[in-house]
Write a protein that holds these residues in place. Structure first.
Motif, short mmCIF file in Angstrom:
data_model
loop_
_atom_site.label_atom_id
_atom_site.label_comp_id
_atom_site.label_asym_id
_atom_site.label_seq_id
_atom_site.Cartn_x
_atom_site.Cartn_y
_atom_site.Cartn_z
N TYR A 251 0.84 -1.20 0.00
CA TYR A 251 0.00 0.00 0.00
C TYR A 251 0.86 1.24 0.00
CZ TYR A 251 -4.32 -2.46 0.53
OH TYR A 251 -5.40 -3.25 0.28
N THR A 252 0.46 2.19 -0.79
CA THR A 252 1.17 3.46 -0.79
C THR A 252 0.15 4.58 -0.74
OG1 THR A 252 2.72 4.85 -1.97
CG2 THR A 252 1.45 3.37 -3.33
N TYR A 253 0.63 5.77 -1.00
CA TYR A 253 -0.18 6.98 -0.94
C TYR A 253 -1.58 6.75 -1.50
CZ TYR A 253 -0.68 12.05 -1.24
OH TYR A 253 -1.07 13.33 -1.07
N ASP A 254 -2.58 7.34 -0.86
CA ASP A 254 -3.94 7.30 -1.36
C ASP A 254 -4.50 5.88 -1.42
OD1 ASP A 254 -4.94 9.70 -1.68
OD2 ASP A 254 -4.52 9.92 -3.83
N LYS A 255 -4.00 5.00 -0.58
CA LYS A 255 -4.48 3.62 -0.52
C LYS A 255 -4.24 2.85 -1.82
CE LYS A 255 -7.17 3.40 3.41
NZ LYS A 255 -6.11 4.09 4.09
N LYS A 256 -3.34 3.35 -2.62
CA LYS A 256 -3.05 2.61 -3.86
C LYS A 256 -2.16 1.43 -3.52
CE LYS A 256 -2.91 6.39 -7.14
NZ LYS A 256 -1.91 7.24 -7.75
N LYS A 257 -2.31 0.37 -4.30
CA LYS A 257 -1.42 -0.78 -4.13
C LYS A 257 -1.07 -1.32 -5.52
CE LYS A 257 -5.26 -3.92 -3.67
NZ LYS A 257 -5.69 -5.21 -3.28
N ASP A 258 -0.27 -2.34 -5.55
CA ASP A 258 0.13 -2.98 -6.81
C ASP A 258 0.64 -1.96 -7.83
OD1 ASP A 258 -0.82 -5.30 -5.68
OD2 ASP A 258 -2.81 -5.11 -6.60
N ILE A 259 1.35 -0.97 -7.35
CA ILE A 259 1.82 0.10 -8.24
C ILE A 259 2.66 -0.46 -9.39
CG2 ILE A 259 3.37 2.11 -8.36
CD1 ILE A 259 1.01 3.00 -6.90
N ARG A 500 3.65 8.79 8.59
CA ARG A 500 2.25 8.70 8.17
C ARG A 500 2.15 7.97 6.83
NH1 ARG A 500 2.15 15.04 7.25
NH2 ARG A 500 2.75 15.13 5.06
N ASP A 501 0.94 7.87 6.30
CA ASP A 501 0.74 7.11 5.07
C ASP A 501 1.18 7.92 3.84
OD1 ASP A 501 -1.16 9.03 5.33
OD2 ASP A 501 -2.87 7.75 4.87
N GLU A 502 2.45 8.29 3.83
CA GLU A 502 2.97 9.10 2.74
C GLU A 502 4.37 8.63 2.35
OE1 GLU A 502 1.86 13.08 3.10
OE2 GLU A 502 2.75 13.66 1.21
N ARG A 503 5.39 9.05 3.09
CA ARG A 503 6.75 8.50 2.96
C ARG A 503 7.25 8.42 1.51
NH1 ARG A 503 6.58 3.52 7.32
NH2 ARG A 503 5.16 4.48 8.78
N MET A 504 7.05 9.51 0.80
CA MET A 504 7.43 9.48 -0.62
C MET A 504 8.57 10.45 -0.90
SD MET A 504 3.79 9.17 -2.52
CE MET A 504 3.19 10.75 -2.00
N GLY A 505 9.16 10.26 -2.07
CA GLY A 505 10.30 11.10 -2.46
C GLY A 505 9.86 12.45 -2.99
N TRP A 506 9.25 13.26 -2.12
CA TRP A 506 8.79 14.58 -2.55
C TRP A 506 9.98 15.43 -3.00
CZ3 TRP A 506 4.05 16.46 -3.55
CH2 TRP A 506 2.95 15.75 -3.08
N THR A 507 9.89 15.85 -4.24
CA THR A 507 11.03 16.54 -4.85
C THR A 507 11.32 17.91 -4.23
OG1 THR A 507 9.41 17.17 -6.52
CG2 THR A 507 10.95 15.41 -7.10
N GLY A 508 10.26 18.62 -3.81
CA GLY A 508 10.45 19.96 -3.23
C GLY A 508 11.23 19.87 -1.93
N ASP A 509 10.85 18.91 -1.11
CA ASP A 509 11.54 18.73 0.16
C ASP A 509 13.00 18.38 -0.10
OD1 ASP A 509 8.71 18.04 0.09
OD2 ASP A 509 8.85 17.58 2.21
N ALA A 510 13.20 17.50 -1.08
CA ALA A 510 14.56 17.02 -1.37
C ALA A 510 15.46 18.18 -1.81
CB ALA A 510 14.53 15.94 -2.44
N GLN A 511 14.95 19.01 -2.70
CA GLN A 511 15.82 20.10 -3.18
C GLN A 511 16.07 21.12 -2.07
OE1 GLN A 511 15.34 23.42 -3.63
NE2 GLN A 511 13.13 23.70 -3.64
N ALA A 512 15.07 21.36 -1.22
CA ALA A 512 15.24 22.36 -0.16
C ALA A 512 16.34 21.93 0.82
CB ALA A 512 13.93 22.58 0.58
N PHE A 513 16.43 20.65 1.05
CA PHE A 513 17.33 20.16 2.10
C PHE A 513 18.68 19.68 1.59
CE2 PHE A 513 18.65 16.80 5.16
CZ PHE A 513 18.79 17.60 6.29
N CYS A 514 18.81 19.49 0.27
CA CYS A 514 19.97 18.69 -0.17
C CYS A 514 21.33 19.34 0.11
CB CYS A 514 19.84 18.26 -1.63
SG CYS A 514 20.04 19.56 -2.79
N ARG A 515 21.41 20.67 0.08
CA ARG A 515 22.74 21.24 0.34
C ARG A 515 23.15 20.99 1.80
NH1 ARG A 515 25.86 26.35 -2.10
NH2 ARG A 515 27.90 25.62 -1.41
N THR A 516 22.18 21.10 2.70
CA THR A 516 22.46 20.79 4.10
C THR A 516 22.89 19.34 4.24
OG1 THR A 516 20.87 22.43 4.85
CG2 THR A 516 21.43 20.68 6.41
#
Ligand code: RAM
Length: 921
Positions: A251-259, A500-516
């Motif tokens: 199961y992943t985001y939005d209750k989707k499975k078998d992605i 929570r039921d999310e845990r995804m590779g959100w790109t915005g978060d990644a770029q904001a933090f990557c230099r740190t």
């Protein structure tokens, strides 16, 4: 001459001379210490990797020595196909010859084509500026993976149980096989659809978790390689593998499975070289047997249900009776998308023991592990057969001290363990992880202590490279929280949150933090892998999905500040590690994204599409102009320009002259369009927010003459919020940098040490041990923010870490000789701090900068690693500067000494430096 002749006529002396010569050579070969040397040989960022599929791997080494000004002037690399050859006179497979160069990192192998599954042994010798050579380094190794899909003899196998769907019991696979000669070495290549855990003769294969890792599975699936030589024995052996749903069909985001598919599958190939030189291959095929084991269900979000009564004792050892097991099915999945694992594997790290075991007002028995961490609980407890122990995981207790899980949304984060009965049973989960500090225990009333229950942090195995500390304990806790936010969200992919039921590779978060991130840990391999998935999941038209690997609808793409991870992350990897190849690898992706924006803009303005904007910025209404909401079109235009700038930089580095010219023209248009649309002639920006000014200034969107007044407006805005920040995900990373650049360092510091909401220290004052998703995850009145989105482990706001390293401690790479080949050490004391220090293990070695205010004196200690140079900038100098007690102008190792304003500048080579001077406040 005559003298020498006589000497050689003397047989005794001849022998002596010979002995001396031999002695000299032997000593050199054995690594007789000279005053400088070479060690820490790595290949593709790894020490002795056993499986890489990079055809021209890059080599790095570190020069060692305590003397100042250690500089490499030449090197020679030798590569052998046998380890012993390095010590004999056998010719190497490849020798670079003596190359006159100071390059000691990212040096590509340039010899004959490398062969699949072949080991290569290498060593290096270096010369310094005095012309002295080091001894040969010790011999390190790399080994190639499977380079050709046809070499996969193994067959994909799967179980054939009717109930084998998402959430069903985990299938186990096993096979006995015979080795009839002693083994010299053996490598196991293994991967799966789903996650796997393997066992050889009852012993776990490797210490990695959640393998094969999460990638853009439709395009690339990683395989792992293990050296299993010591796990094998002459005669019969047994292998067993368990599969879990993992990211593949769980199961992943939005209750989707078998992605990625409905069926799990396994692929195993064991290649053995016997001592007699012959070889054998053992593969997964139709002869394997399968059964369902004790893992009743496993899911990253929901946890694991484990029935110990179903354990099949000895199933991965020889002689296990598998008569009742079923025959596997062979499946025809493709193998040409298999790639060798590039990034670091997920591993078990810190262990936590219970800090407290408490009973909540609601009567729950709860363990406090003292740290919001990502991983799991391991226990050793006894119970009656059939009794169930339940563990629930939460990040926080509520205001009343009760166990709080609403912010997990639908993720259960629950472990159910059914005892088999009898003696103590030891258990830890397999295919799940939890984000938690508190664990509620149900179904067990006995003692819970450090001998019976512990927690482990599980995260990608990235060596720590940086440390940062100051005289202010709250800032130290902030740094601790940033590092733990990084650990918890670097679990194979960079996630937004781990609970929570999310845990995804959100790109915005990644770029904001990557230099740190590049300061705290070695993240080169981690991002290198993820960026390949970004490129793989990027749409044909260049649109970058919100999350990578993508699991959302195809319309979830192209948000400003999110999709720009395509340019920002590779650029930051390039800055931190001097990694040009990442720019080369990502260039089409970077360009694809910029071209997408070009096509979706009109008159050089990009203002269409769906955007998150300055996500989670301060939303108060206590200031006249209302909430700190920044126009999304305005933001989009600044990131459009920023990505274009990074593309131009990359084109320049890669020698793509035509692109450089073309995108430079575009950039001018983008800036003019921005000024026309969003800036008044006197420099007021359409949105009067901190983020609007920060982005416009950081990305140089304003004409030179309007910049300082814009920065002053930014300062006034902060003043109007009673010296608080109001920025969200996009403005925050650059806020303090912009203030510093435009003469408002004091304000940047005031924001850093502010303890009231909204600020970095507000969560710290509220007991945070990680970075929160929102500035007010716990509100001022003690209640929680909206549980629909309230993670207590979300690294984006941790982006201030970059400013702490680069400005407070002052450790910067130059942007022309990146990867800290040349650096600028420019510490900037401020606020009430009396000391600050940072260390960073670069590819060249350790850089460190430490300052201390002692009365009116400022003392600064700086360490510059071998084969690098630094420009040092000492701030607020009043009077003479001393280095180790001597006037700097008299110290021969300090060059280009000059004073600019009250900053004392100089250039240095490697070494330790100690400065002292009167500091004017
Ligand atoms: C939420 C999370 C995540 C953010 C997206 C837009 O899912 O807060 O961090 O990037 O929204």
């Amino acid at each position: 001459m005559i003298y020498i002749k006589t000497l050689f006529r003397n047989r005794y002396l001849k022998g002596l001379l010979f002995l001396i010569i031999v002695q000299v050579f032997v000593l050199r070969a054995q690594g007789e210490p000279t005053n400088f040397g070479v060690d820490h040989l790595i290949c593709e960022y790894k020490m002795n990797p056993i499986s890489i599929d990079v055809l021209k791997p890059r080599l790095c080494w570190k020069l060692t020595g305590a003397k100042r000004n250690i500089r490499q002037t030449a090197y020679e690399i030798q590569v052998f196909t046998e380890k012993e050859s390095a010590n004999t006179l056998k010719a190497p497979l490849w020798s670079s010859g003596k190359i006159f160069s100071d390059q000691s990192v990212q040096v590509p192998y340039n010899g004959p084509a490398l062969k699949s599954k072949q080991a290569y042994f290498w060593r290096v010798m270096v010369w310094n500026s005095e012309g002295e050579s080091s001894t040969w380094s010790k011999v390190n190794c790399w080994r190639m993976g499977i380079l050709n899909a046809r070499e996969w003899k193994a067959k994909w196998i799967q179980s054939n149980f009717k109930n084998d769907t998402t959430g069903s019991p985990s299938s186990q696979f096993r096979k006995d096989f015979k080795l009839n000669r002693p083994v010299k070495e053996a490598y196991l290549y293994i991967t799966s659809h789903g996650v796997y855990e393997g066992w050889l003769n009852g012993e776990r294969i490797g210490n990695d978790y959640f393998t094969p890792g999460w990638t853009s599975y439709n395009n690339r699936i990683q395989y792992q390689t293990y050296d299993v030589t010591s796990q094998l024995k002459n005669g019969l052996n047994a292998i067993g593998v368990t599969l879990g749903d993992g990211w593949y069909r769980g199961y992943t985001y939005d209750k989707k499975k078998d992605i990625y598919g409905k069926e799990l599958a396994l692929l195993v190939q064991l290649e053995v070289e016997y001592k007699d030189g012959t070889r054998g291959t053992f593969i997964s095929d139709g002869t394997w047997k399968t059964s369902q084991g004790p893992i009743h269900s496993s899911s990253f979000f929901d946890g694991e249900v484990y029935d110990a009564r179903m354990e099949k004792i000895g199933w991965s050892t020889v002689g296990y009776n598998d008569k009742a097991w079923k025959q596997v099915l062979v499946n025809s999945s493709i193998k040409d998308n298999l790639v060798s694992m590039a990034g670091p594997p997920v591993r078990k790290h810190e262990k936590f023991v219970p800090l407290k075991v408490l009973t909540t007002p609601q009567g729950d028995r709860v363990i406090d592990f003292g740290q919001n961490l990502v991983g799991w609980v391991k226990f050793k407890l006894a119970g009656k057969s059939g009794d169930t122990l339940k563990l629930y995981h939460a990040e926080v207790l509520d205001q009343k001290g009760n166990f709080y899980t609403q912010n997990l949304r639908s993720a259960k984060q629950e472990i159910s363990y059914v005892f088999k009965g009898g003696a103590e049973e030891t258990y830890e989960p397999h295919f799940t992880f939890q984000g938690f500090r508190y664990v509620k225990v149900k179904g067990y009333t006995g003692v819970l202590d450090s001998t019976s229950i512990v927690a482990y942090a599980i995260y990608s195995d990235m060596p720590q490279t940086g440390t940062f500390s100051t005289s202010n304990p709250l800032i130290n806790q902030l740094q601790h929280n940033i590092v733990w936010g990084q650990k918890g969200n670097f679990v194979d992919v960079p996630t937004d949150c781990p609970q929570r039921d999310e845990r995804m590779g959100w790109t915005g978060d990644a770029q904001a933090f990557c230099r740190t991130a590049t300061f705290n840990m070695d993240v080169a391999g981690f991002y290198g892998k993820w960026l390949k998935d970004l490129a793989a999941d990027q749409h044909k038209d260049g649109a970058v999905p919100y999350v990578i690997p993508t699991v959302q609808d195809s319309s979830a793409v192209a948000a400003t500040g999110w999709a720009d991870a395509a340019t920002i992350v590779p650029w930051n990897v390039y800055l931190a590690y001097g990694d040009k190849r990442i720019l080369e690898q990502q260039y089409p992706s970077m360009k694809g994204w910029v071209d997408y924006m070009v096509r979706h803009s009109k008159d050089y303005l990009w203002s269409t599409g769906t955007h998150f904007g300055d996500w989670l910025s301060y939303a108060g209404t206590d200031y006249e102009d209302g909430a700190a909401v920044t126009d999304k079109g305005l933001i989009a235009q600044t990131f459009f320009a920023h990505s274009t700038q990074l593309l131009i930089n990359s084109a320049e580095i890669l020698g793509k002259v035509e692109d450089e010219r073309k995108y430079s023209i575009l950039l001018n248009h983008l800036k003019s369009a921005f000024q026309k649309e969003y800036v008044t002639p006197s420099g007021r920006i359409a949105s009067g927010t901190q983020t609007a000014y920060v982005l416009a200034l950081n990305f140089d969107m304003l004409p030179e003459e309007l910049r300082q007044s814009a920065a002053d407006r930014l300062r006034r805005n902060i003043d109007n919020y009673d010296e608080h920040l109001t920025t969200g995900f996009l403005g925050t990373p650059y806020l303090n940098h912009v203030l510093t650049r435009f003469g408002h360092l004091d304000m940047a510091y005031r924001l850093l040490i502010k303890e009231t909401y909204p600020s970095w220290l507000y969560p710290v004052k509220n007991g945070a041990t990680t970075i929160w998703e929102r500035w007010d995850g716990i509100k001022v009145d003690g209640s929680f923010e909206d549980p629909g989105m309230n993670s207590f482990n979300h690294y984006a706001y941790g982006a201030i870490g970059d400013w702490m390293y680069r400005v407070v401690a002052g450790i910067n790479t130059s942007e022309t000789a990146t990867g800290f080949k040349e650096m600028v050490i420019s510490p900037k004391p401020g606020a009430n701090l009396t000391t600050a220090q940072a260390e960073l293990e670069t590819l060249y070695g350790k850089v460190s900068s430490k300052w201390m205010i002692d009365g009116k004196k400022l003392k600064i200690d700086i360490v510059i690693p071998p084969n690098t140079t630094a420009k040092i900038e000492l701030p607020n100098v009043a009077g003479k500067v001393l280095e180790n007690g001597n006037d700097i102008y008299s110290v021969k190792d300090l060059h280009e000494i000059k004073k600019v304003g009250d900053t004392q500048q100089m250039s240095v080579g490697s070494g330790n430096y100690h400065f002292e001077y009167t500091f004017h406040f």
